[in-house]
Design a protein around this motif. Structure first.
Motif, PDB file in Angstrom:
ATOM      1  N   ARG A   1      29.179   4.985  11.647  1.00 53.62           N
ATOM      2  CA  ARG A   1      27.908   4.712  10.964  1.00 53.62           C
ATOM      3  C   ARG A   1      27.831   5.422   9.618  1.00 53.62           C
ATOM      4  O   ARG A   1      27.400   4.838   8.613  1.00 53.62           O
ATOM      5  CB  ARG A   1      26.731   5.117  11.849  1.00 53.62           C
ATOM      6  CG  ARG A   1      26.423   4.120  12.961  1.00 53.62           C
ATOM      7  CD  ARG A   1      25.110   4.447  13.643  1.00 53.62           C
ATOM      8  NE  ARG A   1      25.202   5.666  14.423  1.00 53.62           N
ATOM      9  CZ  ARG A   1      25.518   5.709  15.710  1.00 53.62           C
ATOM     10  NH1 ARG A   1      25.775   4.577  16.366  1.00 53.62           N
ATOM     11  NH2 ARG A   1      25.573   6.861  16.355  1.00 53.62           N
TER      12      ARG A   1
ATOM     13  N   ARG B   1      27.600   3.533   5.924  1.00 55.32           N
ATOM     14  CA  ARG B   1      26.520   3.787   4.961  1.00 55.32           C
ATOM     15  C   ARG B   1      27.080   4.103   3.580  1.00 55.32           C
ATOM     16  O   ARG B   1      26.498   3.707   2.559  1.00 55.32           O
ATOM     17  CB  ARG B   1      25.620   4.914   5.462  1.00 55.32           C
ATOM     18  CG  ARG B   1      24.777   4.534   6.673  1.00 55.32           C
ATOM     19  CD  ARG B   1      23.732   5.595   6.991  1.00 55.32           C
ATOM     20  NE  ARG B   1      22.971   5.213   8.171  1.00 55.32           N
ATOM     21  CZ  ARG B   1      23.194   5.672   9.396  1.00 55.32           C
ATOM     22  NH1 ARG B   1      24.175   6.559   9.605  1.00 55.32           N
ATOM     23  NH2 ARG B   1      22.454   5.255  10.410  1.00 55.32           N
TER      24      ARG B   1
ATOM     25  N   ASP C   1      26.068   1.613   0.362  1.00 54.80           N
ATOM     26  CA  ASP C   1      25.310   2.098  -0.791  1.00 54.80           C
ATOM     27  C   ASP C   1      25.683   1.362  -2.073  1.00 54.80           C
ATOM     28  O   ASP C   1      24.998   1.504  -3.092  1.00 54.80           O
ATOM     29  CB  ASP C   1      25.532   3.596  -0.987  1.00 54.80           C
ATOM     30  CG  ASP C   1      24.715   4.440  -0.019  1.00 54.80           C
ATOM     31  OD1 ASP C   1      23.752   3.908   0.561  1.00 54.80           O
ATOM     32  OD2 ASP C   1      25.036   5.631   0.144  1.00 54.80           O
TER      33      ASP C   1
ATOM     34  N   ILE D   1      22.260  -1.249   8.412  1.00 54.20           N
ATOM     35  CA  ILE D   1      22.899  -0.488   7.331  1.00 54.20           C
ATOM     36  C   ILE D   1      23.104  -1.347   6.085  1.00 54.20           C
ATOM     37  O   ILE D   1      22.827  -0.908   4.960  1.00 54.20           O
ATOM     38  CB  ILE D   1      24.239   0.095   7.829  1.00 54.20           C
ATOM     39  CG1 ILE D   1      23.988   1.189   8.878  1.00 54.20           C
ATOM     40  CG2 ILE D   1      25.062   0.649   6.665  1.00 54.20           C
ATOM     41  CD1 ILE D   1      25.243   1.619   9.632  1.00 54.20           C
TER      42      ILE D   1
END
Length: 301
Positions: A200, A204, A208, A241
């Motif tokens: 996870r 992320r 981004d 996400i």
């Protein structure tokens, strides 16, 4: 249910040379893969997808003979003309080879080639990552080839374990004009609490970057059948996400036939997102793939 399959393969083993299917077995994440050492062509995909509205597909390179990276494009062009599938393809290229400029230029001229896939060198575990290793995303020669993608109108399909996604995030920032499409959900094979936490965090880092998308696919586990319950958390975490607009469902057929039927996998996806609005489900099952891979959907409203 309407599907634009964002990741599938065709092969004719009697006519074409795919070393990993024709030569001695390789180490494979699902274990024994003898069952897929057979021809797999558009009629086979249509038969597997019976019961769904298969409106198109994205063919992903099959690790064709590396001495002939343009041969697969020529073969797929003939297949498209004869069978109506696939709609577009992601071709083979070796970014750190001397012929990368010529190969990428040729791919950029093919009207149905949308991007390339070159699996970068990867460490076997998170603690074995070596920044800048030969053939990795940090290798200057590899990055030099990667820098040629945008000028040829090509995206990049990235297949790598999640512990290399920090390098992928750096790549996304260095070349913001190049679309990265992460294959197989970042390969979350380690389903321990620690493994999923690392996955996870890595996802992320990549998410981004607005030029990164992800294919939710390749979720099989060695020795276990594909089930919605075993993959629910990963699917929903990925959507949370990356956001609905950057996620695509895909079959990875015929490879994932080793862990589940087409119906099992896509019905499982449908069960996992059944609570979402129909507009969001349409994005996941076909609209995002059509947009990101620039697939013309004539006659599909």
């Amino acid at each position: 249910m309407r599907i634009l399959d964002a990741h599938q393969h065709f092969w004719d083993l009697s006519a074409n040379y795919l070393p990993w299917l024709a030569d001695k077995p390789v180490s494979f994440r699902y274990g024994n893969y003898e069952a897929i050492k057979r021809d797999y062509l558009p009629d086979d995909l249509r038969a597997d997808a019976e019961g769904f509205e298969l409106v198109g597909s994205v063919f992903i390179e099959t690790e064709w003979d590396p001495a002939d990276p343009l041969g697969e494009v020529a073969w797929v062009e003939r297949l498209r003309q004869r069978e109506g599938l696939p709609n577009v393809m992601v071709a083979q290229a070796w970014l750190d080879r001397d012929d990368a400029p010529e190969v990428l230029a040729a791919h950029g001229q093919a009207s149905f080639v949308r991007g390339i896939r070159h699996k970068p060198a990867a460490a076997s575990s998170p603690d074995a990552v070596e920044r800048g290793a030969s053939g990795s995303m940090g290798d200057p020669n590899w990055r030099r080839g990667y820098g040629l993608l945008a000028r040829n109108g090509l995206s990049f399909d990235l297949q790598t374990p999640w512990w290399h996604l920090a390098e992928a995030a750096d790549l996304a920032q260095a070349c913001p004009e190049t679309q990265i499409i992460l294959n197989h959900t970042g390969l979350p094979a380690d389903r321990s609490l620690e493994g999923l936490a690392g996955w996870r965090e890595a996802m992320r880092l990549l998410a981004d970057n607005s030029n990164a998308a992800v294919k939710i696919s390749g979720l099989g586990q060695r020795g276990k059948p594909w089930t919605a319950d075993s993959n629910r958390g990963i699917v929903r975490d990925t959507i949370e996400i990356f956001g609905i607009g950057r996620c695509m469902f895909a079959s990875n057929f015929p490879v994932d036939s080793l862990v589940g039927s087409y119906h099992t996998i896509f019905s499982g996806f449908a069960e996992i997102v059944a609570d979402l609005p129909v507009e969001e489900r349409d994005q996941l099952f076909w609209q995002n793939a059509a947009r990101i891979y620039r697939v013309e959907m004539e006659g599909v409203a």
